[in-house]
Design a protein around this motif. Sequence first.
Motif, mmCIF file in Angstrom:
data_model
loop_
_atom_site.group_PDB
_atom_site.id
_atom_site.type_symbol
_atom_site.label_atom_id
_atom_site.label_comp_id
_atom_site.label_asym_id
_atom_site.label_seq_id
_atom_site.Cartn_x
_atom_site.Cartn_y
_atom_site.Cartn_z
ATOM 1 N N SER A 163 0.840 -1.206 0.000
ATOM 2 C CA SER A 163 0.000 0.000 0.000
ATOM 3 C C SER A 163 0.869 1.248 0.000
ATOM 4 O O SER A 163 0.585 2.231 -0.702
ATOM 5 C CB SER A 163 -0.928 -0.009 1.216
ATOM 6 O OG SER A 163 -1.805 -1.106 1.167
ATOM 7 N N SER A 164 1.949 1.216 0.792
ATOM 8 C CA SER A 164 2.842 2.379 0.848
ATOM 9 C C SER A 164 3.519 2.610 -0.498
ATOM 10 O O SER A 164 3.677 3.756 -0.955
ATOM 11 C CB SER A 164 3.896 2.175 1.942
ATOM 12 O OG SER A 164 3.279 2.063 3.200
ATOM 13 N N LYS A 170 4.264 5.701 -5.548
ATOM 14 C CA LYS A 170 4.500 5.727 -6.993
ATOM 15 C C LYS A 170 3.275 6.175 -7.802
ATOM 16 O O LYS A 170 3.401 6.735 -8.888
ATOM 17 C CB LYS A 170 4.941 4.350 -7.470
ATOM 18 C CG LYS A 170 6.289 3.925 -6.884
ATOM 19 C CD LYS A 170 6.694 2.551 -7.403
ATOM 20 C CE LYS A 170 8.056 2.134 -6.858
ATOM 21 N NZ LYS A 170 8.478 0.811 -7.371
ATOM 22 N N GLU A 171 2.083 5.871 -7.323
ATOM 23 C CA GLU A 171 0.900 6.117 -8.133
ATOM 24 C C GLU A 171 -0.042 7.147 -7.536
ATOM 25 O O GLU A 171 -1.160 7.307 -8.029
ATOM 26 C CB GLU A 171 0.127 4.791 -8.299
ATOM 27 C CG GLU A 171 0.947 3.646 -8.845
ATOM 28 C CD GLU A 171 1.395 3.887 -10.272
ATOM 29 O OE1 GLU A 171 0.728 4.681 -10.965
ATOM 30 O OE2 GLU A 171 2.399 3.282 -10.694
ATOM 31 N N ALA A 172 0.354 7.815 -6.470
ATOM 32 C CA ALA A 172 -0.562 8.735 -5.802
ATOM 33 C C ALA A 172 -1.062 9.832 -6.724
ATOM 34 O O ALA A 172 -2.210 10.287 -6.618
ATOM 35 C CB ALA A 172 0.128 9.350 -4.575
#
Length: 677
Positions: A470-471, A476-478
Amino acid sequence: MNAETDALRQRIEELEAELDKARLGHTGGGDTLAYIEEMEGRFRAIADTAPVLIWLSGPDKLCYFFNKGWLDFTGRSMEQEVGNGWAEGVHPDDFDRCLAIYVSHFDARKEFSMDYRLRRHDGQYRWISDKGVPRYTTTGTFIGYVGGCMDIHDQIMFSEQLETQVEERTRQLKHSEQFLQSILNTAGNSIASYKPIRNPAGKIMDFRIVYSNEDASGGRTTHGTGIAGKTCREVYPGIFRNGVFEKLVKCVTTGCPDNYQVDVRRNGDIYWFDASIEKLEDSVTVTTRNISEELKSDLKLKDLNRQLKIQNSIFKHSEENANIGSYAWNVTTNELECSDNLYRLIGYQPQEFNPSFEQFLSFLHPDDRHQAIRDGIRAYETKVIVQNTYRVIARNGDVRHFRLSGNFIQEGENHLMIGALQDVTKDGELSDALHKKNMELRRNNEELASFSYVASHDLQEPLRKIRAFSSRIMEKEAQHFSESTKDYFARIIAASVRMQKLIEALLSYSGTSGVNFKFVEVDITSIVDEVRSDLEELITEKDATVEVEQLPVLPVIPVQFHQLLQNLIGNGIKYSSPDRRPVVRVTHEIVQDENGQGPFCRLSVIDNGIGFDQRYENRIFDLFQRLHGKNEYEGTGIGLAICKKIAQNHHGYILAEGKPGVGSVFHVYIPTTLAQY
């Protein structure tokens, strides 16, 4: 001392004589040494299983041996009793008398007997009968004394009660004899002569008192003239209501004597009289005897007899109340003697059948008979009975468990096995229940260990991956996610963190349940210093102050106690009030608890945080119990449950006091010494 005890003492003397003879004839050969060891072994075996207290003294008057019966009775060791140590247990009021008897007879080399009170292992002084006999070698050399004692306390107490009752009955009999004498001696009775008073028609209307040795109040007069000349209506109006007047008239009319009992009221008291009436020419003579005291004495005597019957019953059935039956088996003649209660234990009346070893075997459970026979053969060969438990089928079919104990003794050509059987059925049932509980506890521990393994490996590994992946996605995709998606991922990460902390807390709680932790004397102040160091980041973040006074050295489990103080001090900082700087103080006091037990060291952790409502005092120590929402204050609801478990592991406890908006105080009570654990 009874004949059985004297015989046992004589056998001990004979065995000692054989020992002395063996020692004097010892030349260093192996056979002789083995014989001496065998004789000494027999002596100690007989002495330790004898139903009496046995002692031996040397020519210096000092005692050097006491059998198991003596040591079990006094609750002291051989080292405490030897020499003059045994005298410490003699009652102070009996000591000088006993010492004088012992010394005088010892110097004269004479046999002696004396009764004195000896302190039992429970602190009670009990009467014992002690008989000592001088001992000599085969060559006539004096080597000291051998003594045997019996507990005669119950017999003496019963005898004293019986003597008191006999004295009371003797007094009553003497009183009754005095009454009998008063009947034979008319001067001791109340005597009166009455002459009838008739009306013109000849009907008897009253009686005039011609003579009486009583006055009008019922007291005895000196000359018998106190009420003479008066009528019965004036002096004894009650005879016209209780039927006595009619008896007087009947005696005058028919001339027949009469006997009766009557009660008289005087000054509010009731007196009973035995009376007889006789006609003498134209008058009647009435002789009365006060039987009030005699009736009272009879009632008292009946009550005493009832109490004596109860005491005799208790004394008779003392063995029955203890669920014990005794026996003596003559192996040579195969004769078996049993106490009355041994019959009762297997459902029979005393002496209902002729006891024998074969009869005993018939009562045994079929699966235990071969073992009993093997044990009997081994005991006969080794002269040592190993305690064992056998199943016995009672008369009603119930299976009872009996523990057999005893020992062999030899009387002339006869070998005797003496001992006791105790019904231990309930003990076996309790033992089975305890075994089942232990097995259940073992299974629970195994399940807990399995849970700990799963929690520490199988559960935490997926959580770590959820957090990690999740982190990484968020890193990377936030920039490609909507705000709602970011919020969902943030919640996933937060939930996994809380879950991991919960698992770690559960592991920590289960880790406090071990029983093999080692207690160490530790300076509690040093533990608090370590805790402050561990909480340094939280203290700095909250701008908190931790005040600690000088704390004592206590026997604790260091790792667990560090965890307890860290939880309490950490809670005091974490649950702080938003409008003031958190302050936590750690103090101590040596106290007794509310039940008078102690001493305890009461460690108090005091904070000025948000506090709590006192009605939740017990709830906060339960697992997973939280008084605040998870979004308000971080926590798992396990920390205080761990503190409670750690306090219990230290044989103490923890209490809490709180006031909303003011703060909390947690009191931890810990024993101050290792001796209390």
